[in-house]
Design an enzyme around this catalytic site. Structure first.
Site, PDB file in Angstrom:
ATOM      1  N   GLY A 130      37.183  63.652  26.283  1.00 16.71           N
ATOM      2  CA  GLY A 130      37.652  62.985  25.013  1.00 16.71           C
ATOM      3  C   GLY A 130      36.925  63.161  23.345  1.00 16.71           C
ATOM      4  O   GLY A 130      36.034  63.548  23.426  1.00 16.71           O
ATOM      5  N   GLN A 131      37.389  63.203  22.686  1.00 16.48           N
ATOM      6  CA  GLN A 131      37.350  62.601  21.117  1.00 16.48           C
ATOM      7  C   GLN A 131      38.443  61.165  20.551  1.00 16.48           C
ATOM      8  O   GLN A 131      38.987  61.656  20.155  1.00 16.48           O
ATOM      9  CB  GLN A 131      37.082  64.224  20.615  1.00 16.48           C
ATOM     10  CG  GLN A 131      36.672  64.372  19.027  1.00 16.48           C
ATOM     11  CD  GLN A 131      35.411  64.439  18.307  1.00 16.48           C
ATOM     12  OE1 GLN A 131      35.067  65.072  19.570  1.00 16.48           O
ATOM     13  NE2 GLN A 131      34.492  63.442  18.367  1.00 16.48           N
ATOM     14  N   PHE A 134      35.442  57.408  16.922  1.00 18.46           N
ATOM     15  CA  PHE A 134      33.845  57.248  16.976  1.00 18.46           C
ATOM     16  C   PHE A 134      32.812  57.865  17.321  1.00 18.46           C
ATOM     17  O   PHE A 134      31.949  58.547  17.231  1.00 18.46           O
ATOM     18  CB  PHE A 134      33.480  55.873  18.484  1.00 18.46           C
ATOM     19  CG  PHE A 134      32.190  55.495  18.452  1.00 18.46           C
ATOM     20  CD1 PHE A 134      31.607  54.256  17.826  1.00 18.46           C
ATOM     21  CD2 PHE A 134      31.362  55.871  19.622  1.00 18.46           C
ATOM     22  CE1 PHE A 134      30.474  53.594  18.224  1.00 18.46           C
ATOM     23  CE2 PHE A 134      29.856  55.048  19.827  1.00 18.46           C
ATOM     24  CZ  PHE A 134      30.022  53.980  19.194  1.00 18.46           C
ATOM     25  N   VAL A 137      33.182  61.872  23.931  1.00 10.90           N
ATOM     26  CA  VAL A 137      33.028  61.463  25.546  1.00 10.90           C
ATOM     27  C   VAL A 137      32.752  62.044  25.957  1.00 10.90           C
ATOM     28  O   VAL A 137      33.834  63.424  26.807  1.00 10.90           O
ATOM     29  CB  VAL A 137      34.365  60.780  25.589  1.00 10.90           C
ATOM     30  CG1 VAL A 137      34.049  59.717  26.633  1.00 10.90           C
ATOM     31  CG2 VAL A 137      34.465  59.551  23.976  1.00 10.90           C
ATOM     32  N   ASP A 247      42.896  46.258  18.673  1.00 12.76           N
ATOM     33  CA  ASP A 247      43.301  48.177  18.381  1.00 12.76           C
ATOM     34  C   ASP A 247      44.109  47.795  19.811  1.00 12.76           C
ATOM     35  O   ASP A 247      43.836  48.951  20.476  1.00 12.76           O
ATOM     36  CB  ASP A 247      42.435  48.962  18.402  1.00 12.76           C
ATOM     37  CG  ASP A 247      43.021  50.227  17.916  1.00 12.76           C
ATOM     38  OD1 ASP A 247      44.309  50.045  17.575  1.00 12.76           O
ATOM     39  OD2 ASP A 247      42.158  51.221  17.970  1.00 12.76           O
TER      40      ASP A 247
HETATM   41  N1  LIG Z   1      35.656  55.402  30.147  1.00 17.35           N
HETATM   42  C1  LIG Z   1      35.981  55.953  30.578  1.00 17.35           C
HETATM   43  N2  LIG Z   1      36.487  56.954  31.197  1.00 17.35           N
HETATM   44  C2  LIG Z   1      36.954  57.885  30.597  1.00 17.35           C
HETATM   45  N3  LIG Z   1      37.080  58.619  30.249  1.00 17.35           N
HETATM   46  C3  LIG Z   1      37.221  57.873  28.637  1.00 17.35           C
HETATM   47  C4  LIG Z   1      35.889  56.521  28.660  1.00 17.35           C
HETATM   48  N4  LIG Z   1      36.364  56.652  27.844  1.00 17.35           N
HETATM   49  C5  LIG Z   1      37.098  57.081  27.096  1.00 17.35           C
HETATM   50  N5  LIG Z   1      37.574  57.976  27.893  1.00 17.35           N
HETATM   51  C6  LIG Z   1      38.141  59.214  26.736  1.00 17.35           C
HETATM   52  O1  LIG Z   1      37.564  59.575  26.309  1.00 17.35           O
HETATM   53  C7  LIG Z   1      38.667  59.827  25.088  1.00 17.35           C
HETATM   54  C8  LIG Z   1      38.268  59.333  23.931  1.00 17.35           C
HETATM   55  O2  LIG Z   1      38.556  58.115  24.017  1.00 17.35           O
HETATM   56  P1  LIG Z   1      37.533  57.081  22.668  1.00 17.35           P
HETATM   57  O3  LIG Z   1      37.845  55.460  22.696  1.00 17.35           O
HETATM   58  O4  LIG Z   1      36.705  57.452  22.404  1.00 17.35           O
HETATM   59  O5  LIG Z   1      38.607  57.003  21.867  1.00 17.35           O
HETATM   60  P2  LIG Z   1      40.927  57.240  21.421  1.00 17.35           P
HETATM   61  O6  LIG Z   1      40.798  55.601  22.193  1.00 17.35           O
HETATM   62  O7  LIG Z   1      40.762  58.171  22.337  1.00 17.35           O
HETATM   63  O8  LIG Z   1      40.648  57.188  19.848  1.00 17.35           O
HETATM   64  P3  LIG Z   1      40.394  56.358  19.463  1.00 17.35           P
HETATM   65  O9  LIG Z   1      38.994  56.050  18.746  1.00 17.35           O
HETATM   66  O10 LIG Z   1      41.310  56.628  17.892  1.00 17.35           O
HETATM   67  O11 LIG Z   1      41.089  54.998  19.209  1.00 17.35           O
HETATM   68  C9  LIG Z   1      40.188  59.246  25.643  1.00 17.35           C
HETATM   69  O12 LIG Z   1      40.650  60.773  26.274  1.00 17.35           O
HETATM   70  C10 LIG Z   1      39.701  58.289  26.863  1.00 17.35           C
HETATM   71  O13 LIG Z   1      41.040  59.023  27.524  1.00 17.35           O
END
Ligand SMILES: Nc1ncnc2c1ncn2[C@@H]1O[C@H](COP(=O)(O)OP(=O)(O)OP(=O)(O)O)[C@@H](O)[C@H]1O
Length: 442
Positions: A130-131, A134, A137, A247
């Site tokens: 994912g992206q 931040f 990921v 958030d």
């Molecule tokens: N610990 C984790 N385990 C599995 N997937 C994750 C984990 N952390 C993040 N992801 C996945 O990575 C993606 C990006 O996560 P991230 O938290 O960076 O951004 P977001 O919450 O989707 O967006 P924003 O940064 O705008 O809040 C998401 O789709 C999330 O499902």
């Protein structure tokens, strides 16, 4: 003959003495090697030694680094307050910024991975999952077999760096089963990365709106709501100082393999991201507390507002950008105290939900989104209310199950007696009906 015996005796003595000298030399060499290695490689002892840290009633442990040994070597320092560890963390970062102490942040009690290790664990950063704001990921497999998620901070972003510091400061001292805990980090070679517990079932948003998963059952939705409430309650009342998430939304709720929910992205405050904007508003559109928008002051009750929106999202299976709140307000028009919340329920549930539970949870959600923050419940009240709703529902279900079991037993008995006396059977039938009616009334 005598001469021969004398020679072999001398040989035996010689060999014995030789073996003994060799043994003594060998032991000396091993001792020297151990001393040498313990002097040159502090990492060896650092890995083995841990001291317990107590953070807001949650036991954690801190690795003893070459720096922390100095801080924690006093045996009376078995327990370190959250404030103290925060202070240490802060100075560790100041040091790191000055490039004096490369792995100073290991004082947070979480492993500091090298770039090489994480590069290997992510197959050279090819396992993108994912992206976010931040950065990307990645899914990663550590050398100990553990699967984790690695969040890579775009290093050219100064704002991201600040976020990274905030995340480490916050997450290093927080541990809760309903939070996506930080399990490591990397500051190697100018790369900033965060290592999290891997949540194999992705985000709640992907379950509510994506095509990849089966629709969530009613019971899963209720259990997710309680998990999230517990995680938030911990942030508000378990952490010292308390933490505002800022958030809360369905994409920041992640699910593990058993569909238990955890709150993610706290500490990754969008504060920095929005700082440059004229309005200085932080958070995500649709989840923002209207009172916060007018006063510019974010409070615990602002998180409660976002949680209320999330509860309605779980009920209705639509997000604020799909007109969720308009839908909710429409349902309340013309109703006095009794809102018929059934009309907003997610159609993908195919009517499979508990009406009483729905009405209780929707009423709670409606209190959370009250425009006056002081009329909203606290996260503590919410956890209590949701637990009570679930408990009531379980006992109702148990009662129904035992009632249907009793009815079944009576029917079997009646069937048996039919073959006997028809008059008795008629009488039994009447008694059975009376019993069933009475039990249901109870
Ligand atoms: N610990 C984790 N385990 C599995 N997937 C994750 C984990 N952390 C993040 N992801 C996945 O990575 C993606 C990006 O996560 P991230 O938290 O960076 O951004 P977001 O919450 O989707 O967006 P924003 O940064 O705008 O809040 C998401 O789709 C999330 O499902």
């Amino acid at each position: 003959m005598k001469k021969m015996r004398g020679m072999s005796g001398a040989l035996i003595v010689g060999i014995t003495v030789g073996v003994m000298i060799g043994g003594v030399l060998g032991v000396c060499a091993v001792c020297m090697l151990i001393r040498y290695r313990s002097k040159c490689s502090p990492n060896l002892s650092r890995r083995a030694a841990t001291v317990p840290i107590r953070v807001n009633d949650v036991d954690s442990s801190a690795n003893l680094s070459e720096f922390s040994v100095g801080r924690y070597s006093d045996s009376s320092l078995g327990q370190v307050s959250a404030r103290t560890s925060e202070g240490n963390a802060m100075s560790a970062w100041v040091d790191m910024e000055g490039h004096k102490r490369k792995n100073a942040a290991s004082a947070f009690g979480i492993p500091n991975y090298s770039y090489r290790e994480l590069e290997k664990a992510t197959c050279s950063f090819t396992t993108l999952i994912g992206q976010g704001a931040f950065g990307p990921v990645y899914k990663a497999q550590l050398s100990n077999g553990e699967t984790v998620a690695v969040k890579v901070l775009a290093t050219d972003s100064k704002q991201g760096k600040r976020e990274f510091q905030a995340e480490i400061l916050l997450l290093g001292r927080l541990h809760h089963r309903n939070l996506v805990n930080l399990v490591g980090y990397c500051t190697d070679k100018g790369h900033l990365m965060l290592v999290y517990v891997y949540m194999s079932n992705g985000s709640l948003a992907s379950h509510l709106y994506g095509q990849k998963h089966e629709p969530l059952s009613w019971d899963s939705r209720v259990s997710i709501a309680l998990d999230v409430a517990r995680g938030m309650e911990y942030l508000h009342y378990g952490a010292a100082p308390s933490i505002l998430h800022r958030d809360i939304k369905s994409s920041n709720i992640l699910l593990d393999q058993s569909m238990r929910a955890r709150v993610a992205d706290f500490g990754l405050s969008r504060e920095q991201i929005f700082k440059s904007h004229a309005s200085n508003v932080k958070g995500t559109f649709g989840y923002l507390d209207p009172e916060y928008l007018s006063t510019k002051t974010f409070t615990k009750k602002s998180d409660v507002y976002s949680f209320g929106v999330l509860l309605f999202e779980l009920i209705a299976g639509r997000n604020p950008l799909q007109g969720l709140m308009e839908h909710v307000e429409l349902a309340t028009i013309g109703t006095e105290d009794e809102v018929g919340w059934e009309e907003i329920v997610d159609s993908s549930l195919n009517g499979k939900f508990d009406v009483e539970e729905l009405n209780d949870i929707a009423s709670l959600a409606y209190q959370c989104i009250n425009h006056l923050s002081k009329k909203r419940p606290s996260m503590r009240d919410i956890v209590l209310a949701l637990s009570r709703i679930l408990k009531l529902n379980h006992s109702r279900k148990r009662h129904k199950e035992s009632m249907s079991a009793t009815e079944e037993e009576i029917t079997i008995e009646l069937q048996k007696s039919e073959t006997r006396d028809p008059t008795v059977m008629e009488f039994q039938k009447k008694v059975a009906t009376d019993i069933t009616t009475q039990s249901v009334e109870i």
